[in-house]
Design a protein around this motif. Sequence first.
Motif, PDB file in Angstrom:
ATOM      1  N   GLN A 108       0.869  -1.172   0.000  1.00  0.00           N
ATOM      2  CA  GLN A 108       0.000   0.000   0.000  1.00  0.00           C
ATOM      3  C   GLN A 108       0.903   1.218   0.000  1.00  0.00           C
ATOM      4  O   GLN A 108       2.072   1.128   0.384  1.00  0.00           O
ATOM      5  N   PHE A 109       0.373   2.359  -0.455  1.00  0.00           N
ATOM      6  CA  PHE A 109       1.220   3.532  -0.544  1.00  0.00           C
ATOM      7  C   PHE A 109       0.482   4.783  -0.093  1.00  0.00           C
ATOM      8  O   PHE A 109      -0.738   4.856  -0.116  1.00  0.00           O
ATOM      9  N   GLU A 110       1.294   5.746   0.338  1.00  0.00           N
ATOM     10  CA  GLU A 110       0.808   7.042   0.795  1.00  0.00           C
ATOM     11  C   GLU A 110       1.629   8.100   0.058  1.00  0.00           C
ATOM     12  O   GLU A 110       2.851   8.041   0.040  1.00  0.00           O
ATOM     13  N   VAL A 111       0.965   9.065  -0.562  1.00  0.00           N
ATOM     14  CA  VAL A 111       1.639  10.091  -1.346  1.00  0.00           C
ATOM     15  C   VAL A 111       1.856  11.340  -0.499  1.00  0.00           C
ATOM     16  O   VAL A 111       0.921  11.863   0.108  1.00  0.00           O
ATOM     17  N   ASN A 112       3.121  11.793  -0.463  1.00  0.00           N
ATOM     18  CA  ASN A 112       3.475  13.083   0.127  1.00  0.00           C
ATOM     19  C   ASN A 112       2.947  13.288   1.547  1.00  0.00           C
ATOM     20  O   ASN A 112       2.523  14.380   1.904  1.00  0.00           O
ATOM     21  N   GLY A 113       2.928  12.242   2.365  1.00  0.00           N
ATOM     22  CA  GLY A 113       2.505  12.369   3.763  1.00  0.00           C
ATOM     23  C   GLY A 113       1.035  12.670   3.945  1.00  0.00           C
ATOM     24  O   GLY A 113       0.625  13.221   4.967  1.00  0.00           O
ATOM     25  N   SER A 114       0.195  12.288   2.991  1.00  0.00           N
ATOM     26  CA  SER A 114      -1.239  12.609   3.034  1.00  0.00           C
ATOM     27  C   SER A 114      -1.996  11.890   4.135  1.00  0.00           C
ATOM     28  O   SER A 114      -3.068  12.334   4.541  1.00  0.00           O
ATOM     29  N   GLY A 115      -1.465  10.736   4.597  1.00  0.00           N
ATOM     30  CA  GLY A 115      -2.175   9.947   5.591  1.00  0.00           C
ATOM     31  C   GLY A 115      -3.215   9.028   4.977  1.00  0.00           C
ATOM     32  O   GLY A 115      -3.872   8.272   5.675  1.00  0.00           O
ATOM     33  N   VAL A 116      -3.388   9.107   3.660  1.00  0.00           N
ATOM     34  CA  VAL A 116      -4.341   8.254   2.956  1.00  0.00           C
ATOM     35  C   VAL A 116      -3.569   7.132   2.270  1.00  0.00           C
ATOM     36  O   VAL A 116      -2.781   7.382   1.354  1.00  0.00           O
ATOM     37  N   TRP A 117      -3.775   5.918   2.727  1.00  0.00           N
ATOM     38  CA  TRP A 117      -3.080   4.756   2.174  1.00  0.00           C
ATOM     39  C   TRP A 117      -3.952   4.100   1.118  1.00  0.00           C
ATOM     40  O   TRP A 117      -5.145   3.893   1.332  1.00  0.00           O
ATOM     41  N   GLN A 118      -3.348   3.781  -0.010  1.00  0.00           N
ATOM     42  CA  GLN A 118      -4.053   3.145  -1.120  1.00  0.00           C
ATOM     43  C   GLN A 118      -3.365   1.821  -1.452  1.00  0.00           C
ATOM     44  O   GLN A 118      -2.140   1.729  -1.377  1.00  0.00           O
ATOM     45  N   PRO A 119      -4.133   0.811  -1.838  1.00  0.00           N
ATOM     46  CA  PRO A 119      -3.519  -0.487  -2.149  1.00  0.00           C
ATOM     47  C   PRO A 119      -2.751  -0.461  -3.461  1.00  0.00           C
ATOM     48  O   PRO A 119      -3.105   0.262  -4.380  1.00  0.00           O
ATOM     49  N   VAL A 120      -1.703  -1.264  -3.505  1.00  0.00           N
ATOM     50  CA  VAL A 120      -0.970  -1.499  -4.746  1.00  0.00           C
ATOM     51  C   VAL A 120      -1.606  -2.729  -5.385  1.00  0.00           C
ATOM     52  O   VAL A 120      -1.806  -3.747  -4.717  1.00  0.00           O
ATOM     53  N   GLN A 121      -1.930  -2.633  -6.662  1.00  0.00           N
ATOM     54  CA  GLN A 121      -2.481  -3.786  -7.378  1.00  0.00           C
ATOM     55  C   GLN A 121      -1.327  -4.724  -7.728  1.00  0.00           C
ATOM     56  O   GLN A 121      -0.382  -4.314  -8.374  1.00  0.00           O
ATOM     57  N   GLY A 122      -1.413  -5.973  -7.301  1.00  0.00           N
ATOM     58  CA  GLY A 122      -0.353  -6.942  -7.562  1.00  0.00           C
ATOM     59  C   GLY A 122       0.557  -7.105  -6.360  1.00  0.00           C
ATOM     60  O   GLY A 122       0.345  -6.493  -5.313  1.00  0.00           O
ATOM     61  N   THR A 123       1.553  -7.935  -6.516  1.00  0.00           N
ATOM     62  CA  THR A 123       2.459  -8.257  -5.418  1.00  0.00           C
ATOM     63  C   THR A 123       3.907  -8.203  -5.882  1.00  0.00           C
ATOM     64  O   THR A 123       4.196  -8.208  -7.076  1.00  0.00           O
ATOM     65  N   ALA A 124       4.804  -8.188  -4.909  1.00  0.00           N
ATOM     66  CA  ALA A 124       6.240  -8.313  -5.151  1.00  0.00           C
ATOM     67  C   ALA A 124       6.684  -9.654  -4.578  1.00  0.00           C
ATOM     68  O   ALA A 124       6.003 -10.232  -3.720  1.00  0.00           O
ATOM     69  N   VAL A 125       7.835 -10.134  -5.025  1.00  0.00           N
ATOM     70  CA  VAL A 125       8.357 -11.417  -4.570  1.00  0.00           C
ATOM     71  C   VAL A 125       9.819 -11.250  -4.185  1.00  0.00           C
ATOM     72  O   VAL A 125      10.584 -10.597  -4.896  1.00  0.00           O
ATOM     73  N   THR A 126      10.205 -11.826  -3.037  1.00  0.00           N
ATOM     74  CA  THR A 126      11.612 -11.881  -2.640  1.00  0.00           C
ATOM     75  C   THR A 126      11.992 -13.335  -2.395  1.00  0.00           C
ATOM     76  O   THR A 126      11.128 -14.183  -2.169  1.00  0.00           O
ATOM     77  N   SER A 127      13.292 -13.603  -2.425  1.00  0.00           N
ATOM     78  CA  SER A 127      13.802 -14.956  -2.176  1.00  0.00           C
ATOM     79  C   SER A 127      14.951 -14.908  -1.189  1.00  0.00           C
ATOM     80  O   SER A 127      15.706 -13.933  -1.155  1.00  0.00           O
ATOM     81  N   ALA A 128      15.070 -15.962  -0.408  1.00  0.00           N
ATOM     82  CA  ALA A 128      16.172 -16.110   0.544  1.00  0.00           C
ATOM     83  C   ALA A 128      16.502 -17.599   0.629  1.00  0.00           C
ATOM     84  O   ALA A 128      15.677 -18.450   0.284  1.00  0.00           O
ATOM     85  N   VAL A 129      17.709 -17.908   1.102  1.00  0.00           N
ATOM     86  CA  VAL A 129      18.161 -19.295   1.219  1.00  0.00           C
ATOM     87  C   VAL A 129      18.871 -19.460   2.556  1.00  0.00           C
ATOM     88  O   VAL A 129      19.612 -18.580   2.994  1.00  0.00           O
ATOM     89  N   SER A 130      18.649 -20.602   3.196  1.00  0.00           N
ATOM     90  CA  SER A 130      19.332 -20.897   4.457  1.00  0.00           C
ATOM     91  C   SER A 130      20.794 -21.209   4.211  1.00  0.00           C
ATOM     92  O   SER A 130      21.208 -21.473   3.079  1.00  0.00           O
ATOM     93  N   ALA A 131      21.560 -21.220   5.279  1.00  0.00           N
ATOM     94  CA  ALA A 131      22.929 -21.733   5.202  1.00  0.00           C
ATOM     95  C   ALA A 131      22.835 -23.228   4.900  1.00  0.00           C
ATOM     96  O   ALA A 131      21.889 -23.901   5.321  1.00  0.00           O
TER      97      ALA A 131
END
Length: 150
Positions: A108-131
């Motif tokens: 979700q995002f807020e523009v210029n400190g407006s206090g109004v949060w809007q959803p982001v359409q879609g997702t991001a993906v991260t990856s990690a691996v154990s030792a």
Amino acid sequence: MVTAQDLQRLPIAPGTVSVQPDRGWVLVNIDTIVFTDAAPQVLDTVVLGTPVRVGVSPVDYTWDFGDASAPVTTTVPGAPYPNHTVAHTYTRAAEGVSVGLTVRWSGQFEVNGSGVWQPVQGTAVTSAVSAPFDVRTVTVSLTNGSLPDH
């Protein structure tokens, strides 16, 4: 507006993958516990010259146990023993196994400190691996409890 592509370009901390027991090896046929510290984050960026604050939260966690078993997707990050919620049982010995983790993030995002949060359409993906760690077998020998004479 922040897009899923914008979200994917942000430096989202993927979290670390922890394995228990944490000794460099685990046993065949005994639960191996996994968990991550991937957690909600707030990131500041600039879009078209305007300050934007983006919040991301994990949606789900996909665990790949490195042994050709099917990945497992959970909605929880797991937890250490004794409150563990994600575990895997290896069925054969192996060396240098690592657990892979893919986290899908909503935003979700807020523009210029407006206090109004809007959803982001879609997702991001991260990856990690154990030792890496080894999967070992052990042989148990039953005895009558007496020690040999010396």
